[in-house]
Design a protein around this motif. Structure first.
Motif, mmCIF file in Angstrom:
data_model
loop_
_atom_site.group_PDB
_atom_site.id
_atom_site.type_symbol
_atom_site.label_atom_id
_atom_site.label_comp_id
_atom_site.label_asym_id
_atom_site.label_seq_id
_atom_site.Cartn_x
_atom_site.Cartn_y
_atom_site.Cartn_z
ATOM 1 N N ARG A 34 0.869 -1.170 0.000
ATOM 2 C CA ARG A 34 0.000 0.000 0.000
ATOM 3 C C ARG A 34 0.910 1.225 0.000
ATOM 4 O O ARG A 34 1.520 1.559 1.013
ATOM 5 C CB ARG A 34 -0.911 -0.010 1.225
ATOM 6 C CG ARG A 34 -1.832 -1.236 1.274
ATOM 7 C CD ARG A 34 -2.792 -1.150 2.462
ATOM 8 N NE ARG A 34 -3.599 -2.353 2.561
ATOM 9 C CZ ARG A 34 -3.336 -3.370 3.363
ATOM 10 N NH1 ARG A 34 -2.273 -3.319 4.149
ATOM 11 N NH2 ARG A 34 -4.115 -4.431 3.392
ATOM 12 N N ASN A 36 1.988 4.930 0.054
ATOM 13 C CA ASN A 36 1.563 6.245 0.535
ATOM 14 C C ASN A 36 2.820 7.083 0.733
ATOM 15 O O ASN A 36 3.245 7.349 1.843
ATOM 16 C CB ASN A 36 0.767 6.124 1.832
ATOM 17 C CG ASN A 36 0.247 7.463 2.317
ATOM 18 O OD1 ASN A 36 0.156 8.422 1.552
ATOM 19 N ND2 ASN A 36 -0.080 7.554 3.596
ATOM 20 N N GLY A 51 -4.148 2.751 -8.839
ATOM 21 C CA GLY A 51 -4.004 4.048 -8.200
ATOM 22 C C GLY A 51 -2.918 4.869 -8.876
ATOM 23 O O GLY A 51 -2.358 4.499 -9.907
ATOM 24 N N VAL A 53 0.324 5.476 -8.913
ATOM 25 C CA VAL A 53 1.608 4.925 -8.498
ATOM 26 C C VAL A 53 2.601 5.052 -9.647
ATOM 27 O O VAL A 53 2.303 4.695 -10.789
ATOM 28 C CB VAL A 53 1.476 3.443 -8.078
ATOM 29 C CG1 VAL A 53 2.818 2.885 -7.659
ATOM 30 C CG2 VAL A 53 0.474 3.304 -6.956
ATOM 31 N N GLU A 84 6.391 5.325 -5.954
ATOM 32 C CA GLU A 84 5.946 6.563 -5.337
ATOM 33 C C GLU A 84 4.491 6.857 -5.674
ATOM 34 O O GLU A 84 3.992 6.434 -6.730
ATOM 35 C CB GLU A 84 6.811 7.733 -5.816
ATOM 36 C CG GLU A 84 8.277 7.606 -5.462
ATOM 37 C CD GLU A 84 9.102 8.734 -6.054
ATOM 38 O OE1 GLU A 84 9.360 9.719 -5.332
ATOM 39 O OE2 GLU A 84 9.482 8.629 -7.236
ATOM 40 N N GLY A 85 3.832 7.595 -4.785
ATOM 41 C CA GLY A 85 2.478 8.050 -5.036
ATOM 42 C C GLY A 85 1.481 7.515 -4.034
ATOM 43 O O GLY A 85 1.823 7.247 -2.873
ATOM 44 N N GLN A 86 0.274 7.336 -4.506
ATOM 45 C CA GLN A 86 -0.816 6.824 -3.679
ATOM 46 C C GLN A 86 -1.505 5.699 -4.437
ATOM 47 O O GLN A 86 -2.013 5.913 -5.545
ATOM 48 C CB GLN A 86 -1.838 7.945 -3.391
ATOM 49 C CG GLN A 86 -1.258 9.181 -2.736
ATOM 50 C CD GLN A 86 -1.004 8.980 -1.262
ATOM 51 O OE1 GLN A 86 -1.673 8.183 -0.612
ATOM 52 N NE2 GLN A 86 -0.034 9.712 -0.710
ATOM 53 N N ARG A 88 -1.658 1.071 -4.885
ATOM 54 C CA ARG A 88 -1.202 -0.256 -4.502
ATOM 55 C C ARG A 88 -0.342 -0.852 -5.602
ATOM 56 O O ARG A 88 -0.600 -0.667 -6.788
ATOM 57 C CB ARG A 88 -2.385 -1.182 -4.208
ATOM 58 C CG ARG A 88 -3.283 -0.668 -3.096
ATOM 59 C CD ARG A 88 -4.226 -1.716 -2.582
ATOM 60 N NE ARG A 88 -5.104 -1.167 -1.543
ATOM 61 C CZ ARG A 88 -5.789 -1.897 -0.688
ATOM 62 N NH1 ARG A 88 -5.716 -3.215 -0.714
ATOM 63 N NH2 ARG A 88 -6.556 -1.329 0.221
#
Length: 231
Positions: A34, A36, A51, A53, A84-86, A88
């Motif tokens: 996950r 974040n 997401g 990512v 990196e990012g938000q 999965r």
């Protein structure tokens, strides 16, 4: 294996959300991360994502000039990528078994080929065993992981942990079957010509790692040929 209905298959293989941690095993061979912020992972290990990512290969100097020089001298093939990012990301490595370890200030050494991913609270450093240059083509490089966070390592099949103690004497392992060891140990390369062809087909047969002191070493029931003895 019994035939399953489509609904049974979808239900049994659906992703799980059983943990609040950033790392969770979806199966013994598949890791869900996950994301974040930032996570480090083995380059090429992503099998799926969702997401916002982004994946970026590790910069040539991101782990310092010393690490770069070690890779140049050894031909070390370990490459990391930033996730990196938000969202999965789902990671795997050739179907190898994934083990999650939570470090709380401890340090461990892991065979470079067996590092799958680690959180940003973990510091990483490539290390080389002493007296190895000239004995093994490509050297014998490992990654020292320390700090606070979760580390995902891989092994072929179920790993075995062997205790190392002064009382019990040293433990000898095949380098190609050695996955990880405690930060308290400094292994050395030893040779035993009397073994002939009885041990370690992939590691030059007579080359072994000797672990002495207080700690532990993890081995796998498989010889992963990532380096070979010079003949």
């Amino acid at each position: 294996m019994a035939v399953r209905t489509l609904s049974e298959f979808l239900s049994s293989t659906r992703e799980k959300d059983l943990s609040a941690d950033a790392f969770e095993l979806e199966s013994p061979h598949l890791l869900e991360v996950r994301v974040n912020g930032l996570v480090w992972a083995k380059a090429g290990s992503m099998v799926a994502r969702k997401g916002a990512v982004k994946f970026t290969r590790q910069g040539i100097l991101e782990q310092g000039l010393g690490t770069l020089l070690k890779k140049m001298v050894s031909g070390e093939g370990l490459q990391l990528m930033k996730i990196e990012g938000q969202g999965r990301a789902y990671l795997a490595d050739a179907g190898k078994q994934v083990t999650l370890l939570r470090l709380a200030g401890e340090s461990i050494f892991v065979n470079g080929n067996d590092v799958l991913a680690f959180e940003t609270g973990i510091e990483s450093k490539i290390t080389m065993m002493r007296r190895v240059a000239g004995m093994l083509s490509g050297g014998l490089f490992n990654m020292r992981l320390s700090g606070h966070g979760i580390v995902a390592i891989t092994s072929h099949y179920e790993p075995l942990t062997l205790p190392v103690s002064a009382q019990g004497g040293p433990v000898f392992t095949d380098p190609n079957a050695t996955v990880a060891w405690s930060g308290t140990l400094t292994p050395e390369i030893v040779t035993d010509m009397s073994l002939g062809t009885l041990v370690g087909r992939g590691s030059g047969e007579t080359l072994q790692l000797k672990f002495a002191g207080e700690g532990w070493v993890v081995v796998q029931p498989y010889e992963e040929v990532t380096f070979q003895a010079k003949g």
